[in-house]
Design an enzyme around this catalytic site. Structure first.
Site, PDB file in Angstrom:
ATOM      1  CD1 TRP A 177     -10.618   4.932 -39.047  1.00 37.79           C
ATOM      2  CD2 TRP A 177     -11.697   4.162 -37.161  1.00 37.79           C
ATOM      3  NE1 TRP A 177     -10.255   3.641 -38.793  1.00 37.79           N
ATOM      4  CE2 TRP A 177     -10.929   3.369 -37.565  1.00 37.79           C
ATOM      5  CE3 TRP A 177     -12.666   3.958 -36.011  1.00 37.79           C
ATOM      6  CZ2 TRP A 177     -10.943   2.021 -36.959  1.00 37.79           C
ATOM      7  CZ3 TRP A 177     -12.612   2.770 -35.654  1.00 37.79           C
ATOM      8  CH2 TRP A 177     -11.935   1.818 -36.002  1.00 37.79           C
ATOM      9  CG  HIS A 232      -2.147  -0.923   1.158  1.00 45.51           C
ATOM     10  ND1 HIS A 232      -3.075  -0.852   2.098  1.00 45.51           N
ATOM     11  CD2 HIS A 232      -2.284  -1.893   0.113  1.00 45.51           C
ATOM     12  CE1 HIS A 232      -4.106  -1.872   1.421  1.00 45.51           C
ATOM     13  NE2 HIS A 232      -3.428  -2.521   0.476  1.00 45.51           N
ATOM     14  CB  ALA A 262     -16.378   9.338 -32.418  1.00 41.95           C
ATOM     15  NE  ARG A 299     -11.657   0.040 -27.025  1.00 42.63           N
ATOM     16  CZ  ARG A 299     -11.706  -0.378 -28.373  1.00 42.63           C
ATOM     17  NH1 ARG A 299     -10.656  -1.168 -28.734  1.00 42.63           N
ATOM     18  NH2 ARG A 299     -12.830  -0.335 -29.046  1.00 42.63           N
ATOM     19  CD  GLU A 309      -1.555   4.401   3.313  1.00 40.44           C
ATOM     20  OE1 GLU A 309      -1.428   3.598   2.398  1.00 40.44           O
ATOM     21  OE2 GLU A 309      -2.612   4.628   3.760  1.00 40.44           O
TER      22      GLU A 309
HETATM   23  C1  AOF Z   1      -4.413   1.960   1.868  1.00 42.62           C
HETATM   24  N1  AOF Z   1      -3.412   2.243   1.255  1.00 42.62           N
HETATM   25  O1  AOF Z   1      -2.490   2.247  -0.889  1.00 42.62           O
HETATM   26  C2  AOF Z   1      -4.589   1.285  -0.637  1.00 42.62           C
HETATM   27  C3  AOF Z   1      -5.689   0.998   0.104  1.00 42.62           C
HETATM   28  O2  AOF Z   1      -6.522  -6.208   0.284  1.00 42.62           O
HETATM   29  P1  AOF Z   1      -5.751  -5.200  -0.141  1.00 42.62           P
HETATM   30  O3  AOF Z   1      -4.401  -5.345   0.643  1.00 42.62           O
HETATM   31  O4  AOF Z   1      -5.299  -5.114  -1.680  1.00 42.62           O
HETATM   32  O5  AOF Z   1      -6.482  -4.048   0.284  1.00 42.62           O
HETATM   33  C4  AOF Z   1      -7.472  -3.355  -0.491  1.00 42.62           C
HETATM   34  C5  AOF Z   1      -8.315  -2.509   0.473  1.00 42.62           C
HETATM   35  O6  AOF Z   1      -7.492  -1.545   1.100  1.00 42.62           O
HETATM   36  C6  AOF Z   1      -8.941  -1.591  -0.773  1.00 42.62           C
HETATM   37  O7  AOF Z   1     -10.218  -1.991  -0.827  1.00 42.62           O
HETATM   38  C7  AOF Z   1      -9.155  -0.393  -0.060  1.00 42.62           C
HETATM   39  O8  AOF Z   1     -10.040  -0.205   0.887  1.00 42.62           O
HETATM   40  C8  AOF Z   1      -7.848  -0.114   0.637  1.00 42.62           C
HETATM   41  N2  AOF Z   1      -6.748   0.239  -0.323  1.00 42.62           N
HETATM   42  N3  AOF Z   1      -5.674   1.508   1.435  1.00 42.62           N
HETATM   43  O9  AOF Z   1      -4.425   2.563   3.144  1.00 42.62           O
HETATM   44  C9  AOF Z   1      -3.566   1.898  -0.080  1.00 42.62           C
HETATM   45  N4  AOF Z   1      -4.640   0.670  -1.879  1.00 42.62           N
HETATM   46 ZN    ZN Z   2      -3.285   0.010   3.701  1.00 46.81          ZN
END
Ligand code: AOF
Ligand code: ZN
Length: 376
Positions: free
Chosen positions: A181, A56, A165, A195, A58
């Site tokens: 196009w 994540h 478009a 996409r 942090e």
């Molecule tokens: C954070 N920092 O960078 C992100 C967060 O199961 P995981 O570990 O993939 O966590 C996914 C969940 O964590 C996601 O649904 C969201 O609530 C949170 N994402 N939180 O503190 C992060 N990517």
């Molecule tokens: Zn987190």
């Protein structure tokens, strides 16, 4: 609590948002998140959520801080999303922040998912960290960055973007159905980028039959490592041919086909045998449409790019199921042709959907209108 943010706070939060954006197209169904660690005005660590299952933001910023030889104790963290408190694919960020002894956390926006919703900030406060949510433009930008995640967390449904478009006189194809196009090369390249960023791309069966599209992301940077969206066809009578480009490319990206309950079983079975996931839906058209979106949400599709045709567009718009529109207006006059949407529409102009905001920008020779109808 909202803070009275200084210009410095806002600048660090904007940097966190910039970092978050580097995860674009790589972290779904997770949100893009960025974090910056600061002591005495000096940035001592930066990080972002780079891939699903990976660190994540942090934790990445704390690791960067230590790699640079700094002790984060007593420093501040700016993070674009409320830190998580749950054990998922990664350990809870609140624990990492508390263990590191950070003194203050400035947060871009809340995490509306059930397992979050204020738990992390609460735990940080209990642990003696000063926690504040930013307000104003940075808060809006933090929410906007993760609209698919926010909508999916709040409703279980994907964020729906309708892309089209049109010619100057408002047509998406000639009367005979030729649409290649309408928009220019820059605009088409942009669509391939969208996409690659979408969890899924959808068309109605009419478009699938007329254009035989692949709906994959091509001609983008690093074609080898590009994320491919799942493809979705709204195909009540299971008419999608087995030799269509969509079916033949199932190895490249999943294919979901929504059919009406009672559709020809042989055709349904043949599509299944070819590797498509065929989902049968019952009820009225609007009911089926709503159920289809819910089925996609259940499969962790947080964003759906709808590329036509007119019937699907009309049904989605009339049902109020579209969150944003992206319409290219091309400098061509077709004289007559096919409209962007057909169906019941609205009785009176006064009932028209009015976007919360529209951004107009140039896209090569075209103009692109990006309209947000709803925000999550
Ligand atoms: C954070 N920092 O960078 C992100 C967060 O199961 P995981 O570990 O993939 O966590 C996914 C969940 O964590 C996601 O649904 C969201 O609530 C949170 N994402 N939180 O503190 C992060 N990517
Ligand atoms: Zn987190």
């Amino acid at each position: 609590m909202t803070l009275v943010a200084t210009d410095e706070d806002r600048a660090h939060l904007r940097r966190a948002l910039e970092l978050a954006d580097r995860g674009r197209g790589r972290v779904s169904p997770n949100p893009m998140v960025g974090a910056v660690i600061v002591r005495d005005g000096e940035v001592i660590g930066e990080g972002f959520h780079a891939e699903l299952g990976g660190l994540h933001a942090e934790a990445a910023a704390l690791a960067d801080c230590r790699e640079r030889g700094h002790d984060p104790a007593g420093a501040m963290i700016y993070v674009s999303l409320e830190p998580c408190a749950h054990q998922g694919r990664q350990p809870p960020c609140t624990q990492a922040i508390l263990a590191a002894g950070l003194a203050r956390a400035v947060i871009g926006c809340d995490d509306p998912s059930e397992k979050a919703s204020g738990r992390g900030p609460g735990m940080l406060r209990d642990g003696g960290v000063e926690v504040e949510f930013i307000d104003g433009a940075e808060a809006a930008a933090a929410r906007r960055l993760i609209q698919p995640f926010r909508k999916h967390a709040r409703t279980g449904l994907p964020l729906v973007t309708l892309k089209s478009a049109i010619s100057l006189d408002g047509f998406t194809a000639t009367p005979s159905g030729d649409s290649r196009w309408i928009s220019g090369t820059e605009s088409r390249a942009l669509v391939h980028r969208w996409r690659a960023e979408a969890d899924a791309v959808a068309v109605g069966i009419g478009t699938a039959l007329a254009d035989d599209p692949l709906l994959t992301a091509r001609d983008v940077d690093n074609p080898g490592s590009v994320h491919q969206p799942a493809r979705v066809v709204f195909d009540s009578a299971a008419r999608l041919p087995l030799d269509s480009a969509l079916v033949r490319s199932i190895a490249d990206a999943p294919l979901y086909v929504f059919v009406e309950a009672g559709a020809d079983l042989d055709r349904v079975e043949a599509l299944r045998a070819a590797g498509a996931e065929v989902i049968e839906l019952a009820g009225e058209r609007d009911r089926r449409l709503a159920d289809a979106l819910a089925e996609l949400g259940r499969r962790e599709i947080t964003s759906l790019l709808v590329e036509g045709g007119a019937e699907l567009a009309g049904s989605l718009l009339a049902a109020g199921a579209v969150d944003q529109l992206r319409v290219f207006v091309a400098p061509k006059v077709l004289g007559a042709g096919r409209p962007l949407a057909v169906g019941a529409g609205f009785e009176r102009v006064a009932e028209a959907l009015v976007p919360l905001a529209v951004e107009w920008e140039r896209s090569g020779e075209d103009m692109l209108a990006a309209a947000r109808l709803r925000e999550w």
